[in-house]
Design a protein around this motif. Structure first.
Motif, PDB file in Angstrom:
ATOM      1  N   GLU A   1      58.036  55.485   9.933  1.00  0.00           N
ATOM      2  CA  GLU A   1      58.904  55.824  11.070  1.00  0.00           C
ATOM      3  C   GLU A   1      58.779  57.315  11.383  1.00  0.00           C
ATOM      4  N   ASP A   2      57.523  57.747  11.498  1.00  0.00           N
ATOM      5  CA  ASP A   2      57.205  59.172  11.653  1.00  0.00           C
ATOM      6  C   ASP A   2      56.814  59.436  13.118  1.00  0.00           C
ATOM      7  N   SER A   3      57.777  59.934  13.887  1.00  0.00           N
ATOM      8  CA  SER A   3      57.518  60.117  15.319  1.00  0.00           C
ATOM      9  C   SER A   3      56.555  61.279  15.584  1.00  0.00           C
ATOM     10  N   GLU A   4      56.480  62.242  14.648  1.00  0.00           N
ATOM     11  CA  GLU A   4      55.537  63.361  14.844  1.00  0.00           C
ATOM     12  C   GLU A   4      54.092  62.865  14.797  1.00  0.00           C
ATOM     13  N   LEU A   5      53.822  62.005  13.810  1.00  0.00           N
ATOM     14  CA  LEU A   5      52.484  61.412  13.711  1.00  0.00           C
ATOM     15  C   LEU A   5      52.204  60.552  14.952  1.00  0.00           C
ATOM     16  N   ALA A   6      53.209  59.817  15.388  1.00  0.00           N
ATOM     17  CA  ALA A   6      53.044  58.952  16.573  1.00  0.00           C
ATOM     18  C   ALA A   6      52.660  59.786  17.799  1.00  0.00           C
TER      19      ALA A   6
ATOM     20  N   ALA B   1      52.451  53.500  19.034  1.00  0.00           N
ATOM     21  CA  ALA B   1      52.996  54.852  18.824  1.00  0.00           C
ATOM     22  C   ALA B   1      54.252  55.071  19.675  1.00  0.00           C
ATOM     23  N   GLU B   2      54.217  54.583  20.912  1.00  0.00           N
ATOM     24  CA  GLU B   2      55.394  54.740  21.784  1.00  0.00           C
ATOM     25  C   GLU B   2      56.592  53.970  21.234  1.00  0.00           C
ATOM     26  N   ASP B   3      56.323  52.796  20.668  1.00  0.00           N
ATOM     27  CA  ASP B   3      57.413  52.021  20.062  1.00  0.00           C
ATOM     28  C   ASP B   3      58.003  52.761  18.860  1.00  0.00           C
ATOM     29  N   VAL B   4      57.125  53.399  18.069  1.00  0.00           N
ATOM     30  CA  VAL B   4      57.601  54.143  16.894  1.00  0.00           C
ATOM     31  C   VAL B   4      58.512  55.287  17.338  1.00  0.00           C
ATOM     32  N   ILE B   5      58.112  55.983  18.404  1.00  0.00           N
ATOM     33  CA  ILE B   5      58.923  57.090  18.907  1.00  0.00           C
ATOM     34  C   ILE B   5      60.275  56.563  19.399  1.00  0.00           C
ATOM     35  N   PHE B   6      60.246  55.392  20.028  1.00  0.00           N
ATOM     36  CA  PHE B   6      61.487  54.781  20.517  1.00  0.00           C
ATOM     37  C   PHE B   6      62.427  54.446  19.351  1.00  0.00           C
ATOM     38  N   VAL B   7      61.860  53.873  18.283  1.00  0.00           N
ATOM     39  CA  VAL B   7      62.697  53.506  17.128  1.00  0.00           C
ATOM     40  C   VAL B   7      63.275  54.760  16.466  1.00  0.00           C
ATOM     41  N   SER B   8      62.410  55.764  16.278  1.00  0.00           N
ATOM     42  CA  SER B   8      62.823  56.943  15.509  1.00  0.00           C
ATOM     43  C   SER B   8      63.806  57.812  16.271  1.00  0.00           C
ATOM     44  N   THR B   9      63.599  57.905  17.592  1.00  0.00           N
ATOM     45  CA  THR B   9      64.401  58.875  18.343  1.00  0.00           C
ATOM     46  C   THR B   9      65.380  58.196  19.301  1.00  0.00           C
ATOM     47  N   GLY B  10      65.169  56.872  19.528  1.00  0.00           N
ATOM     48  CA  GLY B  10      65.998  56.177  20.525  1.00  0.00           C
ATOM     49  C   GLY B  10      65.601  56.549  21.940  1.00  0.00           C
ATOM     50  N   LYS B  11      64.530  57.393  22.058  1.00  0.00           N
ATOM     51  CA  LYS B  11      64.100  57.821  23.397  1.00  0.00           C
ATOM     52  C   LYS B  11      62.940  56.978  23.893  1.00  0.00           C
ATOM     53  N   ASP B  12      63.046  56.587  25.141  1.00  0.00           N
ATOM     54  CA  ASP B  12      61.988  55.800  25.748  1.00  0.00           C
ATOM     55  C   ASP B  12      61.045  56.743  26.469  1.00  0.00           C
TER      56      ASP B  12
ATOM     57  N   ARG C   1      58.060  55.897  27.624  1.00  0.00           N
ATOM     58  CA  ARG C   1      57.126  55.235  28.527  1.00  0.00           C
ATOM     59  C   ARG C   1      57.413  55.672  29.955  1.00  0.00           C
ATOM     60  N   HIS C   2      56.433  55.495  30.790  1.00  0.00           N
ATOM     61  CA  HIS C   2      56.584  55.776  32.220  1.00  0.00           C
ATOM     62  C   HIS C   2      57.078  57.188  32.479  1.00  0.00           C
ATOM     63  N   GLY C   3      56.451  58.133  31.791  1.00  0.00           N
ATOM     64  CA  GLY C   3      56.713  59.534  32.100  1.00  0.00           C
ATOM     65  C   GLY C   3      57.975  60.091  31.472  1.00  0.00           C
ATOM     66  N   GLY C   4      58.667  59.281  30.638  1.00  0.00           N
ATOM     67  CA  GLY C   4      59.808  59.829  29.905  1.00  0.00           C
ATOM     68  C   GLY C   4      59.267  60.930  28.994  1.00  0.00           C
ATOM     69  N   LYS C   5      60.045  61.965  28.768  1.00  0.00           N
ATOM     70  CA  LYS C   5      59.515  63.109  28.010  1.00  0.00           C
ATOM     71  C   LYS C   5      59.947  63.062  26.560  1.00  0.00           C
ATOM     72  N   PHE C   6      59.083  63.537  25.673  1.00  0.00           N
ATOM     73  CA  PHE C   6      59.533  63.821  24.311  1.00  0.00           C
ATOM     74  C   PHE C   6      59.308  65.298  24.066  1.00  0.00           C
ATOM     75  N   SER C   7      60.116  65.898  23.244  1.00  0.00           N
ATOM     76  CA  SER C   7      59.916  67.338  22.989  1.00  0.00           C
ATOM     77  C   SER C   7      60.347  67.668  21.571  1.00  0.00           C
TER      78      SER C   7
END
Lengths: 220, 220
Positions: free
Chosen positions: B140-145, B201-212, B214-220
């Motif tokens: 559940e490593d969003s950095e690696l994702a 990878a996008e699903d992992v980020i969603f699980v880890s951070t609750g942030k979606d 996809r479709h141009g949503g941002k992660f930071s």
């Protein structure tokens, strides 16, 4: 007496159906643009794709909420499970339409004259597969869903014809390789749209019958 | 104190990971067969694909059972939700490997001599994307994702190079169009494998951070 969950499920279905309507529209736009050689028309697909992407996130959210609040079981659970997958298929169908728009724009920019008859035939079948897969989902009609699986073979036959004809064309006319490759890629995109409609049909059969017909599982 | 659901979630993760291992093996087989021009080796992919298809149905079933019995909420629900999607992506990755085997077999049967360097480079990156997307899921490593999303650009660059080089080759040597088309299709299959790893990878980020994202949503 209607259960409260039934009302919520109907709402979710309507959302999926509206998203499916957007996918049908996107497909109509790109095929029309290609057949009528109307480059400007391709642009309209991007607005529709934004709507599809918005739908995608909303449906996922709504399914998550429903599962968290209602903790559905048995058939309801299978239905929600299928909606999550159908949602993903519809979103990818939108991507395929956008791919057709990009390649179609390249194709038109190269000029030249090619018969688009088989591509048009493919698009008519795929259009019907998309529509009927959604009808079968809303009505939970596994008989209709089974028909879609058969239509996929017709798409594949035509895709092979496009590959064969265009390979021959390239040999005769090697300077036209880029335009021919564009059409081959568009045939692939249409094939993939048909595959996604087939996935939806398989999900409908799973919900209606509880039988998993993927990977050679039988339906009768 | 460990919750009972945690043990069950770990079991599900192990199942996904084992399925991912089969996908990695399938990819290794088809690339090795192609590079070493070993037609017989392609056959081995079909046994692995049967295992992947078996895994697919089992993981879907296990997720359904878990949801029905545990009625998971919040993060657990997001995780199960993601597993359903990752399961679908892994199954389609297996299909892409089988497609490479079919096209690769055609390609080898045509004889001829082509540089497979860029295809091999693509496959090395895609292989890494598949492995790391599964690692990021298990940990559940969003950095690696997030790193995987960047690798996808490298795959796309190489796919464009394959298209460009082979279009030029076809013009020079139109009688070789079928073999060149085979390689173009294989490059597309590899690109799609990379897309599926990106979905994971996008699903992992969603699980880890609750942030979606996809479709141009941002992660930071």
């Amino acid at each position: 007496m209607e259960r409260q969950v039934d009302t919520q499920i109907e709402e979710l279905k309507k959302h999926i159906l509206s998203m499916g309507g957007h996918v049908e529209k996107a497909l109509d736009i790109v095929i029309q643009a290609l057949i009528e050689k109307n480059v400007e028309r391709f642009k309209d697909v991007h607005t529709i794709e934004e709507q599809i992407n918005g739908d995608h996130i909303k449906v996922d959210d709504a399914c998550l909420q429903f599962m968290a609040k209602q903790g559905p079981k048995a058939r309801d659970l299978r239905l929600i499970f299928s909606m999550v997958k159908i949602n993903a298929d519809l979103e990818r169908m939108g991507d395929q339409c956008v791919n057709i728009a990009f390649t179609g724009k390249d194709f038109l920019s190269r000029g030249g004259s090619y018969s688009l008859q088989v591509i048009e035939e493919m698009s008519v079948i795929v259009r019907q597969m998309v529509k009927e897969s959604l009808d079968s989902f809303v009505k939970e009609d596994s008989e209709l869903a089974k028909k879609i699986l058969l239509m996929d073979d017709e798409v594949d036959t035509r895709k092979s014809a496009v590959f064969r004809d265009l390979s021959a064309e390239i040999k005769k006319n090697p300077s036209q390789v880029e335009a021919c490759l564009d059409l081959i890629l568009i045939a692939r995109n249409l094939e993939r749209l048909g595959d996604h409609a087939t996935n939806i049909a398989e999900d409908v059969i799973f919900v209606s019958t509880g039988k998993d017909i993927r990977h050679g599982g039988k339906f009768s």
